[in-house]
Enzyme design. Structure first.
Site, PDB file in Angstrom:
ATOM      1  N   LYS A  57       0.797  -1.476   0.148  1.00 43.75           N
ATOM      2  CA  LYS A  57       0.109  -0.085  -0.086  1.00 43.75           C
ATOM      3  C   LYS A  57       0.975   0.989  -0.004  1.00 43.75           C
ATOM      4  O   LYS A  57       2.109   1.286  -0.005  1.00 43.75           O
ATOM      5  CB  LYS A  57      -0.813   0.013   1.070  1.00 43.75           C
ATOM      6  CG  LYS A  57      -1.874  -1.165   1.376  1.00 43.75           C
ATOM      7  CD  LYS A  57      -2.692  -1.024   0.041  1.00 43.75           C
ATOM      8  CE  LYS A  57      -3.548  -2.600  -0.259  1.00 43.75           C
ATOM      9  NZ  LYS A  57      -4.627  -3.097   0.365  1.00 43.75           N
TER      10      LYS A  57
HETATM   11  C1  LIG Z   1      -5.498  -4.414   0.758  1.00 38.60           C
HETATM   12  C2  LIG Z   1      -6.951  -3.993   0.996  1.00 38.60           C
HETATM   13  C3  LIG Z   1      -7.653  -4.356   2.036  1.00 38.60           C
HETATM   14  C4  LIG Z   1      -7.114  -5.207   3.387  1.00 38.60           C
HETATM   15  O1  LIG Z   1      -6.099  -4.547   3.718  1.00 38.60           O
HETATM   16  P1  LIG Z   1      -5.059  -5.344   4.967  1.00 38.60           P
HETATM   17  O2  LIG Z   1      -4.446  -4.327   5.699  1.00 38.60           O
HETATM   18  O3  LIG Z   1      -4.300  -6.314   4.186  1.00 38.60           O
HETATM   19  O4  LIG Z   1      -6.037  -6.096   5.642  1.00 38.60           O
HETATM   20  C5  LIG Z   1      -8.939  -3.986   2.185  1.00 38.60           C
HETATM   21  N1  LIG Z   1      -9.658  -3.279   1.150  1.00 38.60           N
HETATM   22  C6  LIG Z   1      -8.987  -3.143   0.034  1.00 38.60           C
HETATM   23  C7  LIG Z   1      -9.837  -2.523  -1.097  1.00 38.60           C
HETATM   24  C8  LIG Z   1      -7.647  -3.418  -0.146  1.00 38.60           C
HETATM   25  O5  LIG Z   1      -7.082  -3.079  -1.281  1.00 38.60           O
END
Ligand SMILES: *Cc1c(COP(=O)(O)O)cnc(C)c1O
Length: 384
Positions: free
Chosen positions: A185
């Site tokens: 991210k």
């Molecule tokens: C990555 C992601 C998540 C989950 O995030 P985590 O921190 O890995 O639990 C939830 N929603 C979206 C749209 C994502 O891209």
């Protein structure tokens, strides 16, 4: 000619300050949730411009707790996009509620407010909006719909830390908003997440639920000023962040604005280089937004999509697809049986979508190479 090194689809940008902070935490004697997590929460809330920030161990955990804190449970319906990561839907199932998939609009790939409206029933309790690729959804319209129908609006801002809507950062409006610090991210703590809100009571419940259900400052019980006594208000979860993660987060947050500028700059190079390629549709940038460009999603003719992904891989370029719509996964297909005709835009966009590599450590030359290779693919295919 020397073969190019493989260009990964994504890479985190971790610097010396993060490494120093982690080492400092390891040797400090306090590794789990403690003073650094608290500091990270404070700085994050300040950055967003929101009253409360509660650190958790993932965005998924944050979304789960957000539903629980708002009392969403058995038999309730929650309207969500299918064009998202499975976590957005899984948390709904896991609180005993029913995910109701609404279609997206074909420009931003975000929830279409008209489609959301059509899905509201007497059982609807909440809407989870995803800011796809880091571009804010139609928040004002969705807030109006939520208010009119007495629904909770939860924001899945996993792609959208630092993204802006009408000049304000996502989360500033005070809706319960969940961020991800997963390794791919826009900023990362390896694994981690944050939930923000302007609602004091929700923040209080969240901070208890993330740590077994025990009182807010439970972690202080091992501190000098702490006590062995504590009480339990809920049967909670073990979803807390650790100071090891917060060590990364504190420095990633400081660098975030720079990361976002770099992402925007690289996105602009993609736009310049690909705008003349007839077979490629570029991401549409809507007015009144600052795009966080977590993803650079393009659309190509569906007959070429899978083939182009393989071609790019052979040319040393990593790509991805965001997303396989949730309703197409086996579990959701079997339980809810949603037809392709129910979500026509989601189906169409999915079949043509490719996410190109985009991250701060990429060079402008890397972006140009990706574009050149895409052009080569379509030139070659034109001739056959
Ligand atoms: C990555 C992601 C998540 C989950 O995030 P985590 O921190 O890995 O639990 C939830 N929603 C979206 C749209 C994502 O891209």
């Amino acid at each position: 000619m020397k073969n190019r090194d493989f260009l990964p689809y994504c890479l985190p940008s971790i610097g010396r300050s993060e490494v120093k902070e982690v080492v400092n935490t390891i040797t400090s004697g306090w590794m789990t949730m403690g003073p650094k997590t608290r500091k990270f929460e404070e700085e994050f809330a300040k950055y967003i411009g929101v009253k409360y920030a509660v650190a958790v161990n993932s965005c998924t955990a944050g979304l789960h707790l957000a539903l629980l804190a708002h009392g969403v449970g058995n038999g309730d319906e929650v309207i969500i996009p299918s064009f998202t990561f499975a976590a957005t839907a899984n948390v709904v199932v896991n609180v005993g509620a029913v995910p109701v998939f609404a279609d997206i609009d074909g420009r931003s790939f975000n929830l279409d407010p008209k489609e959301v409206k059509n899905k509201i029933t007497k059982k609807t309790k909440a809407i989870i909006v995803v800011h796809y690729a880091g571009q804010a959804a139609e928040l004002t319209q969705l807030e109006t719909i939520a208010k009119k129908n007495k629904l909770v609006l939860i924001e899945d801002a996993a792609h959208a830390v630092g993204s802006k809507y009408q000049g304000e950062r996502i989360g500033k409006r005070g809706n319960t908003t969940c961020y991800s610090f997963y390794a791919t991210k826009n900023m990362t703590t390896g694994e981690g997440g944050m939930v923000t809100t302007n609602n004091e009571q929700i923040a209080d419940v969240l901070s208890k639920l993330r740590l077994h259900g025990i009182s807010k400052d439970a972690w202080k019980r091992y501190d000098k000023g702490g006590s062995w006594k504590y009480d339990l208000e809920f049967a909670g979860w073990k979803y807390n962040m650790t100071d090891l993660q917060a060590s990364l987060g504190l420095h990633q947050l400081k660098k975030l604005e720079g990361f976002l500028r770099r992402r925007n700059k690289l996105a602009n190079v993609y736009k310049q280089e690909l705008s003349g390629v007839e077979q490629v549709d570029l991401p549409v940038e809507l007015k009144g937004r600052f795009h966080a460009f977590h993803l650079y999603p393009i659309l190509v003719p569906k007959k070429n999509r899978d083939d182009l992904i393989e071609f790019l891989k052979d040319e040393q370029i990593g790509t991805s697809v965001h997303f396989i719509p949730v309703h197409k996964f086996d579990f959701y297909k079997k339980r809810y049986g949603i037809l392709a005709s129910d979500l026509p835009v989601t189906e169409q966009v999915f079949l043509g979508e490719i996410s190109l590599p985009l991250y701060p450590a990429m060079k402008i030359g890397d972006v140009k190479y990706v574009c050149k290779t895409i052009k080569k693919y379509f030139d070659r295919n034109e001739k056959v």
